[in-house]
Design an enzyme around this catalytic site. Sequence first.
Site, PDB file in Angstrom:
ATOM      1  N   SER A   1       0.761  -1.333   0.322  1.00  0.00           N
ATOM      2  CA  SER A   1       0.541  -0.023  -0.132  1.00  0.00           C
ATOM      3  C   SER A   1       1.104   1.471   0.062  1.00  0.00           C
ATOM      4  O   SER A   1       0.663   2.196  -0.059  1.00  0.00           O
ATOM      5  CB  SER A   1      -0.751  -0.028   1.148  1.00  0.00           C
ATOM      6  OG  SER A   1      -0.402  -0.208   2.234  1.00  0.00           O
TER       7      SER A   1
ATOM      8  N   LYS B   1       0.295   4.586   7.654  1.00  0.00           N
ATOM      9  CA  LYS B   1       0.176   5.430   6.582  1.00  0.00           C
ATOM     10  C   LYS B   1       0.643   6.891   6.384  1.00  0.00           C
ATOM     11  O   LYS B   1       1.239   7.378   7.505  1.00  0.00           O
ATOM     12  CB  LYS B   1      -1.103   5.652   6.631  1.00  0.00           C
ATOM     13  CG  LYS B   1      -1.692   4.221   6.599  1.00  0.00           C
ATOM     14  CD  LYS B   1      -1.639   4.097   5.085  1.00  0.00           C
ATOM     15  CE  LYS B   1      -2.650   2.601   5.171  1.00  0.00           C
ATOM     16  NZ  LYS B   1      -2.760   1.770   3.500  1.00  0.00           N
TER      17      LYS B   1
END
Length: 233
Positions: free
Chosen positions: A164, A200
């Site tokens: 990701s 993230k």
Amino acid sequence: MSYSEILARLRQENRLTQSQVAAYIAGQTGKKCSGASVSSWEKGVALPPVHQFLLLCELYGVRDPQQTFRGAGGAEGGLSKLNALGRGRAEEYIAMLAENPLFAEDKRGDEEEIRPATRVIRLYDIPVAAGYGEFLDGDAYTELKVDETVPEDADFAVRVSGDSMTPRFVDNQVLFIRKQNVLEVGDIGIFSLNGDAYIKKFGNGELISINPRYLAIPIGEYDCLHIFGKVVG
């Protein structure tokens, strides 16, 4: 192996696509870069501009471009095979590399160039993006010996799980983290959201992936968010 073939091999070893490499370069420079450009570099049709070349080296983990791209023959032997235009381009690369601390020569003497590991930090066993957020409170970790190439302010290390955050961070890559519970918007950090651990980019009310194939994760009013730290290396 030619220069272009080495570029292709490095990308493949890092398990990146040409489009992912192009997206990384575009994100770092703020200028358009396509997979076709990366392909042309790997086919020997064109050479990457100096700044893009440095970004490729950093992305692929190349710390000695001289050895990687020219081998034992050295720069002098390689330059002798180039015309005036080629030698000029090579000198541009060398000048840019010399200004970058990652590639510049250490002039403090041979005795100081080779140093043993200077400290030990914890590498937690459970990777981020696939595990429970409380993993940093447990004892499931390995003591990792690190040297001066690891940022001084790194307090612990974690391993990436998944894609990701590609192309900047790839699956199974070890990241070094500074402990802090507050981040600025745009910082990349380690989070626990409702018990799950993630790496993230911190956004306005959401956790953002670099890989465009993944949607941002919204942070709801009643969600439990904990910030473990900021990625520093």
